[in-house]
Scaffold this motif. Structure first.
Motif, PDB file in Angstrom:
ATOM      1  N   LEU A  43      -4.719-100.709  24.609  1.00 16.42           N
ATOM      2  CA  LEU A  43      -3.790-100.330  23.543  1.00 16.42           C
ATOM      3  C   LEU A  43      -3.403-101.610  22.814  1.00 16.42           C
ATOM      4  O   LEU A  43      -2.732-102.474  23.379  1.00 16.42           O
ATOM      5  N   LYS A  44      -3.850-101.726  21.574  1.00 17.69           N
ATOM      6  CA  LYS A  44      -3.606-102.943  20.801  1.00 17.69           C
ATOM      7  C   LYS A  44      -2.757-102.624  19.575  1.00 17.69           C
ATOM      8  O   LYS A  44      -2.895-101.555  18.983  1.00 17.69           O
ATOM      9  N   GLY A  45      -1.917-103.549  19.227  1.00 21.89           N
ATOM     10  CA  GLY A  45      -1.089-103.398  18.038  1.00 21.89           C
ATOM     11  C   GLY A  45       0.104-104.326  18.123  1.00 21.89           C
ATOM     12  O   GLY A  45       0.453-104.818  19.197  1.00 21.89           O
ATOM     13  N   ASP A  46       0.717-104.544  16.989  1.00 23.86           N
ATOM     14  CA  ASP A  46       1.893-105.412  16.941  1.00 23.86           C
ATOM     15  C   ASP A  46       3.050-104.788  17.709  1.00 23.86           C
ATOM     16  O   ASP A  46       3.032-103.597  18.027  1.00 23.86           O
ATOM     17  N   LEU A  47       4.065-105.589  17.961  1.00 27.47           N
ATOM     18  CA  LEU A  47       5.289-105.122  18.590  1.00 27.47           C
ATOM     19  C   LEU A  47       5.859-103.970  17.755  1.00 27.47           C
ATOM     20  O   LEU A  47       5.972-104.092  16.537  1.00 27.47           O
ATOM     21  N   ASP A 100       1.546-103.330  30.893  1.00 31.21           N
ATOM     22  CA  ASP A 100       2.068-103.996  29.705  1.00 31.21           C
ATOM     23  C   ASP A 100       2.056-105.489  30.028  1.00 31.21           C
ATOM     24  O   ASP A 100       2.827-105.971  30.850  1.00 31.21           O
ATOM     25  N   LEU A 101       1.166-106.215  29.379  1.00 30.99           N
ATOM     26  CA  LEU A 101       0.965-107.627  29.690  1.00 30.99           C
ATOM     27  C   LEU A 101       1.678-108.556  28.704  1.00 30.99           C
ATOM     28  O   LEU A 101       1.435-109.761  28.690  1.00 30.99           O
ATOM     29  N   TYR A 102       2.576-107.995  27.907  1.00 30.44           N
ATOM     30  CA  TYR A 102       3.243-108.762  26.850  1.00 30.44           C
ATOM     31  C   TYR A 102       3.904-110.036  27.367  1.00 30.44           C
ATOM     32  O   TYR A 102       3.856-111.070  26.725  1.00 30.44           O
ATOM     33  N   ARG A 103       4.535-109.983  28.515  1.00 27.39           N
ATOM     34  CA  ARG A 103       5.296-111.124  29.028  1.00 27.39           C
ATOM     35  C   ARG A 103       4.431-112.169  29.759  1.00 27.39           C
ATOM     36  O   ARG A 103       4.936-113.203  30.172  1.00 27.39           O
ATOM     37  N   MET A 104       3.149-111.887  29.904  1.00 26.70           N
ATOM     38  CA  MET A 104       2.274-112.856  30.580  1.00 26.70           C
ATOM     39  C   MET A 104       2.077-114.100  29.721  1.00 26.70           C
ATOM     40  O   MET A 104       1.909-113.999  28.515  1.00 26.70           O
ATOM     41  N   TRP A 110      -2.519-112.546  35.629  1.00 26.41           N
ATOM     42  CA  TRP A 110      -3.121-111.234  35.852  1.00 26.41           C
ATOM     43  C   TRP A 110      -3.888-111.230  37.171  1.00 26.41           C
ATOM     44  O   TRP A 110      -3.740-110.339  37.991  1.00 26.41           O
ATOM     45  N   GLN A 111      -4.700-112.239  37.381  1.00 27.40           N
ATOM     46  CA  GLN A 111      -5.490-112.317  38.603  1.00 27.40           C
ATOM     47  C   GLN A 111      -4.593-112.457  39.831  1.00 27.40           C
ATOM     48  O   GLN A 111      -4.828-111.830  40.851  1.00 27.40           O
ATOM     49  N   GLU A 112      -3.553-113.258  39.714  1.00 29.07           N
ATOM     50  CA  GLU A 112      -2.662-113.491  40.846  1.00 29.07           C
ATOM     51  C   GLU A 112      -1.796-112.279  41.175  1.00 29.07           C
ATOM     52  O   GLU A 112      -1.329-112.134  42.300  1.00 29.07           O
ATOM     53  N   ALA A 113      -1.579-111.389  40.204  1.00 25.45           N
ATOM     54  CA  ALA A 113      -0.737-110.209  40.423  1.00 25.45           C
ATOM     55  C   ALA A 113      -1.421-109.182  41.325  1.00 25.45           C
ATOM     56  O   ALA A 113      -0.757-108.323  41.902  1.00 25.45           O
ATOM     57  N   GLY A 114      -2.737-109.251  41.456  1.00 25.26           N
ATOM     58  CA  GLY A 114      -3.460-108.371  42.372  1.00 25.26           C
ATOM     59  C   GLY A 114      -3.651-106.942  41.894  1.00 25.26           C
ATOM     60  O   GLY A 114      -3.747-106.019  42.702  1.00 25.26           O
ATOM     61  N   PHE A 115      -3.715-106.744  40.595  1.00 20.92           N
ATOM     62  CA  PHE A 115      -3.857-105.395  40.056  1.00 20.92           C
ATOM     63  C   PHE A 115      -5.310-104.970  39.846  1.00 20.92           C
ATOM     64  O   PHE A 115      -5.576-103.850  39.441  1.00 20.92           O
ATOM     65  N   LEU A 126      -4.417 -97.840  31.345  1.00 17.05           N
ATOM     66  CA  LEU A 126      -4.007 -98.074  29.958  1.00 17.05           C
ATOM     67  C   LEU A 126      -3.405 -99.470  29.935  1.00 17.05           C
ATOM     68  O   LEU A 126      -2.463 -99.750  30.686  1.00 17.05           O
ATOM     69  N   VAL A 127      -3.924-100.343  29.094  1.00 22.20           N
ATOM     70  CA  VAL A 127      -3.462-101.729  29.093  1.00 22.20           C
ATOM     71  C   VAL A 127      -2.942-102.114  27.713  1.00 22.20           C
ATOM     72  O   VAL A 127      -3.715-102.201  26.754  1.00 22.20           O
ATOM     73  N   GLU A 128      -1.615-102.319  27.634  1.00 21.08           N
ATOM     74  CA  GLU A 128      -1.007-102.845  26.421  1.00 21.08           C
ATOM     75  C   GLU A 128      -1.116-104.365  26.449  1.00 21.08           C
ATOM     76  O   GLU A 128      -0.966-104.978  27.490  1.00 21.08           O
ATOM     77  N   TRP A 129      -1.385-104.951  25.304  1.00 18.29           N
ATOM     78  CA  TRP A 129      -1.512-106.393  25.143  1.00 18.29           C
ATOM     79  C   TRP A 129      -2.633-106.970  26.020  1.00 18.29           C
ATOM     80  O   TRP A 129      -2.463-107.970  26.719  1.00 18.29           O
ATOM     81  N   PRO A 130      -3.837-106.385  25.993  1.00 18.71           N
ATOM     82  CA  PRO A 130      -4.928-106.880  26.849  1.00 18.71           C
ATOM     83  C   PRO A 130      -5.345-108.308  26.521  1.00 18.71           C
ATOM     84  O   PRO A 130      -5.862-109.010  27.387  1.00 18.71           O
ATOM     85  N   GLU A 131      -5.093-108.745  25.295  1.00 21.34           N
ATOM     86  CA  GLU A 131      -5.474-110.107  24.911  1.00 21.34           C
ATOM     87  C   GLU A 131      -4.734-111.166  25.726  1.00 21.34           C
ATOM     88  O   GLU A 131      -5.199-112.294  25.846  1.00 21.34           O
ATOM     89  N   LYS A 132      -3.622-110.808  26.356  1.00 21.39           N
ATOM     90  CA  LYS A 132      -2.866-111.747  27.190  1.00 21.39           C
ATOM     91  C   LYS A 132      -3.621-112.092  28.483  1.00 21.39           C
ATOM     92  O   LYS A 132      -3.316-113.075  29.132  1.00 21.39           O
ATOM     93  N   ALA A 133      -4.572-111.256  28.868  1.00 18.50           N
ATOM     94  CA  ALA A 133      -5.382-111.515  30.070  1.00 18.50           C
ATOM     95  C   ALA A 133      -6.852-111.672  29.691  1.00 18.50           C
ATOM     96  O   ALA A 133      -7.747-111.370  30.480  1.00 18.50           O
TER      97      ALA A 133
END
Length: 175
Positions: A43-47, A100-104, A110-115, A126-133
């Motif tokens: 899921l990509k898009g501005d805030l 929701d990866l916005y705060r990464m 992402w890797q350390e979170a173990g998801f 469903l991944v919001e802000w995938p560009e953060k990872a």
């Protein structure tokens, strides 16, 4: 319009809801036909573009009856869904993992979170802000791009398929 994409202008939230419900009606038989099916959807898009709203309507349209909240602080909210719950003997159990990866700050978080194991479970991620990872996530079957319109509830939603399974879903949206 290319065959691997689908675009819809949503004038109000009800239009966004209807699109998410239509997508759910296409995904439901996929999960029922093969209970091991897994899809990755970005899921990509501005805030404020409506990513969480779209996710909420999709998850609820598949049968989740509780509150769907933004996973901004938890990174991931899992939603167990029972498809065809009216007949428990034929029900399909899947999980919608909403990220929701916005705060990464760094893809290593992402890797350390173990998801990563969630991307192999029956159901979908469903991944919001995938560009953060960037570079650490599995490939997406479908990319959903949301662009806010001039009105508070208006948005343009573009779905693009990146796999054969994603292309089959998007093609059904087009018909």
């Amino acid at each position: 319009m290319a065959q691997n994409s689908f675009n819809q202008y949503c004038r109000q939230e009800a239009d966004t809801t209807a699109l998410a419900q239509k997508l759910a009606s296409i995904l439901r038989p996929l999960f029922q036909a093969d209970q091991s099916t897994h899809l990755n959807i970005s899921l990509k898009g501005d805030l404020g573009a409506g990513k969480t709203t779209f996710a909420r309507h999709l998850i609820q349209a598949l049968g989740y009856e509780g509150r769907v909240k933004s996973p901004t602080y938890t990174l991931c909210e899992p939603y167990p869904i029972q498809i065809n719950s009216s007949n428990p003997s034929t029900a399909t159990n899947i999980t919608a993992n909403h990220f929701d990866l916005y705060r990464m700050r760094d893809p290593l978080e992402w890797q350390e979170a173990g998801f990563a194991e969630h991307f192999d479970e029956p159901g979908f991620c469903l991944v919001e802000w995938p560009e953060k990872a960037e570079g650490t996530l599995p490939a997406f079957d479908i990319e959903v791009h949301l662009i806010a319109g001039d009105d508070e509830n208006a948005r343009n939603i573009d779905l693009k398929a990146n796999s054969n399974q994603g292309a089959a879903v998007v093609e059904k949206l087009r018909t």
